[in-house]
Enzyme design. Structure first.
Site, PDB file in Angstrom:
ATOM      1  N   ASP A  98       0.827  -1.212   0.000  1.00 29.90           N
ATOM      2  CA  ASP A  98       0.000   0.000   0.000  1.00 29.90           C
ATOM      3  C   ASP A  98       0.858   1.256   0.000  1.00 29.90           C
ATOM      4  O   ASP A  98       0.640   2.173  -0.784  1.00 29.90           O
ATOM      5  CB  ASP A  98      -0.974   0.003   1.196  1.00 29.90           C
ATOM      6  N   PHE A 150      -0.365  11.648   7.115  1.00 30.81           N
ATOM      7  CA  PHE A 150      -0.949  10.316   7.270  1.00 30.81           C
ATOM      8  C   PHE A 150      -2.214  10.207   6.425  1.00 30.81           C
ATOM      9  O   PHE A 150      -3.113  11.029   6.524  1.00 30.81           O
ATOM     10  CB  PHE A 150      -1.274  10.056   8.738  1.00 30.81           C
TER      11      PHE A 150
HETATM   12  P1  5GP Z   1       7.101   1.808   6.713  1.00 29.92           P
HETATM   13  O1  5GP Z   1       7.302   3.006   7.614  1.00 29.92           O
HETATM   14  O2  5GP Z   1       7.726   0.595   7.309  1.00 29.92           O
HETATM   15  O3  5GP Z   1       7.556   2.095   5.311  1.00 29.92           O
HETATM   16  O4  5GP Z   1       5.536   1.587   6.637  1.00 29.92           O
HETATM   17  C1  5GP Z   1       4.931   0.663   7.496  1.00 29.92           C
HETATM   18  C2  5GP Z   1       3.460   0.546   7.292  1.00 29.92           C
HETATM   19  O5  5GP Z   1       2.893   1.645   7.972  1.00 29.92           O
HETATM   20  C3  5GP Z   1       2.886   0.610   5.877  1.00 29.92           C
HETATM   21  O6  5GP Z   1       2.877  -0.623   5.207  1.00 29.92           O
HETATM   22  C4  5GP Z   1       1.467   1.053   6.193  1.00 29.92           C
HETATM   23  O7  5GP Z   1       0.667  -0.058   6.519  1.00 29.92           O
HETATM   24  C5  5GP Z   1       1.681   1.960   7.398  1.00 29.92           C
HETATM   25  N1  5GP Z   1       1.696   3.362   6.973  1.00 29.92           N
HETATM   26  C6  5GP Z   1       2.739   4.162   6.717  1.00 29.92           C
HETATM   27  N2  5GP Z   1       2.321   5.397   6.364  1.00 29.92           N
HETATM   28  C7  5GP Z   1       0.971   5.345   6.393  1.00 29.92           C
HETATM   29  C8  5GP Z   1      -0.067   6.301   6.104  1.00 29.92           C
HETATM   30  O8  5GP Z   1       0.131   7.469   5.738  1.00 29.92           O
HETATM   31  N3  5GP Z   1      -1.341   5.846   6.261  1.00 29.92           N
HETATM   32  C9  5GP Z   1      -1.660   4.583   6.666  1.00 29.92           C
HETATM   33  N4  5GP Z   1      -2.938   4.274   6.805  1.00 29.92           N
HETATM   34  N5  5GP Z   1      -0.722   3.671   6.920  1.00 29.92           N
HETATM   35  C10 5GP Z   1       0.580   4.055   6.781  1.00 29.92           C
END
Ligand code: 5GP
Length: 172
Positions: A98, A150
């Site tokens: 995503d 976010f």
């Molecule tokens: P990472 O920081 O490891 O790249 O992201 C981890 C997870 O955090 C993503 O796969 C996603 O599920 C969640 N995430 C990160 N940014 C967002 C955001 O802006 N919105 C939402 N709903 N989830 C997020």
């Protein structure tokens, strides 16, 4: 205080971009043994639309991860909640995510799937937050680059809510 939603990407804009990504993936994977790995939960809606935009034989697997943190910040601690139980040896694996925020989850995913000896391993993400990256990762297909805020909707949640929104919104 009640949180407000501000539209970031409409369903029409998302679908147009998915059609382009689908064409690109169709052309890149002709004659290959394509296995789509949908990362749960956030990518389920994107993946459902993306695979219908790919005009090739393919199979779909699901992989569950939980990244720990508070509601809106990732901690970088990732746990597998559902693994792919078929052999991926010699397959052309395309991970469908995503969002890439810090990059820590995708780094974990790429290491995990590389150890399964696929013939090729690539990543397709709907969203990328270039300003939040802590771990450089190779993103092969990207829907949209967005800012630090976010986002929710179109499969993405805040405390498990908002996944059913048709487009993507910023939670303010
Ligand atoms: P990472 O920081 O490891 O790249 O992201 C981890 C997870 O955090 C993503 O796969 C996603 O599920 C969640 N995430 C990160 N940014 C967002 C955001 O802006 N919105 C939402 N709903 N989830 C997020």
């Amino acid at each position: 205080m009640k949180q407000k939603l501000k539209t970031l990407l409409s369903k029409e804009k998302i679908q147009k971009r998915i059609a382009v990504l689908g064409k690109q993936i169709t052309s890149d994977y002709k004659g290959k043994d394509l296995v789509i790995v949908c990362v749960l939960k956030g990518a389920f809606m994107f993946c459902a639309d993306l695979i219908r935009a790919i005009d090739l034989p393919l199979t779909v697997e699901f992989f569950g991860v939980q990244s720990y943190g508070d509601n809106t910040h990732s901690s970088g601690i990732v746990k597998t909640t559902l693994d792919v139980d078929i052999s991926l040896e010699g397959k052309d694996v395309l991970i469908v995510e995503d969002i890439v925020d810090t990059g820590l989850t995708v780094d974990y995913l790429l290491k995990h799937f590389l150890s399964r000896n696929p013939r090729s391993l690539k990543l397709c993400t709907l969203l990328l937050k270039p300003d939040c990256i802590q771990q450089e990762v190779q993103v092969d297909y990207c829907g949209f680059k967005i800012g630090k805020k976010f986002v929710v909707g179109y499969g993405l949640d805040a405390a498990q809510l908002y996944r059913n929104l048709k487009g993507l919104s910023v939670l303010t």
